[in-house]
Design an enzyme around this catalytic site. Structure first.
Site, mmCIF file in Angstrom:
data_model
loop_
_atom_site.group_PDB
_atom_site.id
_atom_site.type_symbol
_atom_site.label_atom_id
_atom_site.label_comp_id
_atom_site.label_asym_id
_atom_site.label_seq_id
_atom_site.Cartn_x
_atom_site.Cartn_y
_atom_site.Cartn_z
ATOM 1 N N ARG A 78 0.844 -1.205 0.000
ATOM 2 C CA ARG A 78 0.000 0.000 0.000
ATOM 3 C C ARG A 78 0.879 1.255 0.000
ATOM 4 O O ARG A 78 1.869 1.313 0.700
ATOM 5 C CB ARG A 78 -0.897 0.018 1.242
ATOM 6 C CG ARG A 78 -1.584 1.376 1.427
ATOM 7 C CD ARG A 78 -2.888 1.286 2.144
ATOM 8 N NE ARG A 78 -2.747 1.034 3.569
ATOM 9 C CZ ARG A 78 -3.804 0.950 4.392
ATOM 10 N NH1 ARG A 78 -5.027 1.088 3.935
ATOM 11 N NH2 ARG A 78 -3.612 0.701 5.668
ATOM 12 N N ARG A 95 2.883 3.958 4.893
ATOM 13 C CA ARG A 95 2.514 4.430 6.233
ATOM 14 C C ARG A 95 3.308 3.693 7.303
ATOM 15 O O ARG A 95 3.527 2.497 7.197
ATOM 16 C CB ARG A 95 1.015 4.203 6.465
ATOM 17 C CG ARG A 95 0.152 5.283 5.848
ATOM 18 C CD ARG A 95 -1.307 4.919 5.794
ATOM 19 N NE ARG A 95 -1.838 4.290 6.988
ATOM 20 C CZ ARG A 95 -3.094 3.861 7.100
ATOM 21 N NH1 ARG A 95 -3.937 3.998 6.080
ATOM 22 N NH2 ARG A 95 -3.507 3.284 8.205
ATOM 23 N N ARG A 139 -2.754 -4.575 14.520
ATOM 24 C CA ARG A 139 -4.011 -3.959 14.081
ATOM 25 C C ARG A 139 -5.058 -5.026 13.752
ATOM 26 O O ARG A 139 -6.252 -4.820 13.967
ATOM 27 C CB ARG A 139 -3.763 -3.050 12.879
ATOM 28 C CG ARG A 139 -2.980 -1.801 13.284
ATOM 29 C CD ARG A 139 -2.377 -1.105 12.100
ATOM 30 N NE ARG A 139 -3.384 -0.553 11.227
ATOM 31 C CZ ARG A 139 -3.197 -0.270 9.947
ATOM 32 N NH1 ARG A 139 -2.033 -0.505 9.382
ATOM 33 N NH2 ARG A 139 -4.169 0.229 9.239
HETATM 34 P P1 ADP Z 1 -7.085 1.290 7.722
HETATM 35 O O1 ADP Z 1 -7.554 2.024 6.504
HETATM 36 O O2 ADP Z 1 -5.856 0.532 7.435
HETATM 37 O O3 ADP Z 1 -8.129 0.456 8.380
HETATM 38 P P2 ADP Z 1 -7.355 3.821 8.984
HETATM 39 O O4 ADP Z 1 -6.705 4.795 8.072
HETATM 40 O O5 ADP Z 1 -8.820 3.701 8.949
HETATM 41 O O6 ADP Z 1 -6.670 2.406 8.752
HETATM 42 O O7 ADP Z 1 -6.925 4.105 10.488
HETATM 43 C C1 ADP Z 1 -5.575 4.249 10.867
HETATM 44 C C2 ADP Z 1 -5.494 4.344 12.380
HETATM 45 O O8 ADP Z 1 -6.223 5.492 12.843
HETATM 46 C C3 ADP Z 1 -6.123 3.162 13.127
HETATM 47 O O9 ADP Z 1 -5.221 2.080 13.251
HETATM 48 C C4 ADP Z 1 -6.461 3.823 14.474
HETATM 49 O O10 ADP Z 1 -5.294 3.972 15.275
HETATM 50 C C5 ADP Z 1 -6.890 5.219 14.052
HETATM 51 N N1 ADP Z 1 -8.356 5.293 13.833
HETATM 52 C C6 ADP Z 1 -8.995 5.539 12.662
HETATM 53 N N2 ADP Z 1 -10.326 5.522 12.818
HETATM 54 C C7 ADP Z 1 -10.550 5.239 14.133
HETATM 55 C C8 ADP Z 1 -11.706 5.052 14.929
HETATM 56 N N3 ADP Z 1 -12.943 5.133 14.399
HETATM 57 N N4 ADP Z 1 -11.540 4.764 16.240
HETATM 58 C C9 ADP Z 1 -10.325 4.664 16.785
HETATM 59 N N5 ADP Z 1 -9.185 4.812 16.106
HETATM 60 C C10 ADP Z 1 -9.287 5.092 14.778
HETATM 61 P P1 ADP Z 2 -8.532 -0.111 4.046
HETATM 62 O O1 ADP Z 2 -9.064 1.294 3.866
HETATM 63 O O2 ADP Z 2 -9.620 -1.104 4.345
HETATM 64 O O3 ADP Z 2 -7.424 -0.171 5.049
HETATM 65 P P2 ADP Z 2 -7.364 0.195 1.379
HETATM 66 O O4 ADP Z 2 -8.502 0.613 0.519
HETATM 67 O O5 ADP Z 2 -6.377 1.242 1.747
HETATM 68 O O6 ADP Z 2 -7.911 -0.598 2.675
HETATM 69 O O7 ADP Z 2 -6.612 -1.028 0.642
HETATM 70 C C1 ADP Z 2 -5.442 -1.617 1.208
HETATM 71 C C2 ADP Z 2 -4.421 -1.874 0.088
HETATM 72 O O8 ADP Z 2 -4.906 -2.939 -0.744
HETATM 73 C C3 ADP Z 2 -4.182 -0.686 -0.830
HETATM 74 O O9 ADP Z 2 -2.838 -0.713 -1.242
HETATM 75 C C4 ADP Z 2 -5.129 -0.932 -1.995
HETATM 76 O O10 ADP Z 2 -4.659 -0.335 -3.201
HETATM 77 C C5 ADP Z 2 -5.122 -2.459 -2.082
HETATM 78 N N1 ADP Z 2 -6.423 -3.010 -2.494
HETATM 79 C C6 ADP Z 2 -7.672 -2.552 -2.201
HETATM 80 N N2 ADP Z 2 -8.634 -3.351 -2.714
HETATM 81 C C7 ADP Z 2 -7.975 -4.352 -3.360
HETATM 82 C C8 ADP Z 2 -8.403 -5.502 -4.110
HETATM 83 N N3 ADP Z 2 -9.712 -5.777 -4.282
HETATM 84 N N4 ADP Z 2 -7.440 -6.306 -4.605
HETATM 85 C C9 ADP Z 2 -6.119 -6.031 -4.417
HETATM 86 N N5 ADP Z 2 -5.650 -4.979 -3.740
HETATM 87 C C10 ADP Z 2 -6.559 -4.139 -3.213
#
Ligand code: ADP
Ligand code: ADP
Ligand code: ZN
Length: 214
Positions: A127, A160, A171
């Site tokens: 990612r 990240r 996580r």
């Molecule tokens: P991902 O897309 O990989 O699920 P996010 O970008 O949504 O990660 O979140 C990154 C981090 O921000 C989380 O691991 C958490 O520490 C914090 N975070 C985001 N949304 C929330 C929430 N609704 N409650 C608590 N922590 C949050």
């Molecule tokens: P989340 O918000 O749930 O943490 P992301 O949308 O950021 O997830 O996706 C996590 C990673 O996987 C990113 O690098 C994204 O480009 C990739 N990704 C998302 N959907 C798919 C898919 N259907 N197949 C393969 N890779 C994906």
């Protein structure tokens, strides 16, 4: 249409939420993006959130619930919104129910993107995130046109800190204990939509649209 996205970290919530928001013309609200923007700008909220995020834990409910309640009360959300990364705990889901009730509406659907843990680790290593506009890419599955540069805004793409394998494992644990119970929460209310997230990006999107309607 008022939607939330459920799914493990890396399941594709952000990717799909951006596409859904564009199609249905509703704001895409990502709490992770809001926190990252606050960290980048050195705000008090950013300072408070950073240590929890770096450790792969959740930011405390009290730092996130009011923020989301205020955001969805803004004018641009009057016709709907898609929440990405919120709620992540049962108290957050309850706070959201109270907030939408206060606005005289309800959540229409919770879209759960299902991806097994094995696939997640591979996705996270590839990612790349744009800290300027929140767009996400994958070096293999969704590559930007120019290496390291955001297609949308020209910003720099980064791996990240919390996408390193050790933090991703933490996580995932947090997801299973604190967030997965929300699947039952929304299922019991009859508004859960489940989607197979192991398909390609466009097929996942087509499945979601198939369930939400054109
Ligand atoms: P991902 O897309 O990989 O699920 P996010 O970008 O949504 O990660 O979140 C990154 C981090 O921000 C989380 O691991 C958490 O520490 C914090 N975070 C985001 N949304 C929330 C929430 N609704 N409650 C608590 N922590 C949050
Ligand atoms: P989340 O918000 O749930 O943490 P992301 O949308 O950021 O997830 O996706 C996590 C990673 O996987 C990113 O690098 C994204 O480009 C990739 N990704 C998302 N959907 C798919 C898919 N259907 N197949 C393969 N890779 C994906
Ligand atoms: Zn960008």
């Amino acid at each position: 249409m008022r939607l939330i996205m459920l799914g493990a970290p890396g399941a594709g919530k952000g990717t799909q939420a951006a596409k859904v928001a564009a199609k249905y013309q509703i704001p895409h609200i990502s709490t992770g993006d809001i926190f990252r923007a606050n960290i980048k700008n050195g705000t008090e909220l950013g300072k408070k959130a950073k240590s929890y995020m770096d450790a792969g834990g959740l930011v405390p409910d009290e730092l996130v619930c009011d923020l989301v309640a205020d955001r969805i009360a803004q004018e641009d959300c009057s016709r709907g919104f898609i929440l990405d990364g919120f709620p992540r705990t049962i108290p957050q889901a309850e706070a959201l129910d109270a907030a939408v009730e206060k606005l005289g509406t309800k959540i229409d659907y919770a879209v759960d993107i299902e991806v097994p843990d094995e696939n997640i680790i591979e996705r996270m290593g590839g990612r790349r995130a744009c800290l300027s506009c929140g767009a996400t890419y994958h070096i293999m599955f969704n590559a930007p046109k120019k290496d390291g540069i955001c297609d949308t805004c020209g910003g720099e793409l980064v791996l990240r800190d919390d996408d390193k394998p050790e933090t991703v494992k933490k996580r995932l644990d947090v997801y299973h204990t604190q967030t997965q119970p929300l699947i039952d929460y929304y299922s019991a209310r009859g508004n859960l939509l489940e989607v197979d997230g192991t398909q390609g990006l466009e097929d996942v999107f087509a499945s979601i649209v198939g369930k939400l309607g054109e």
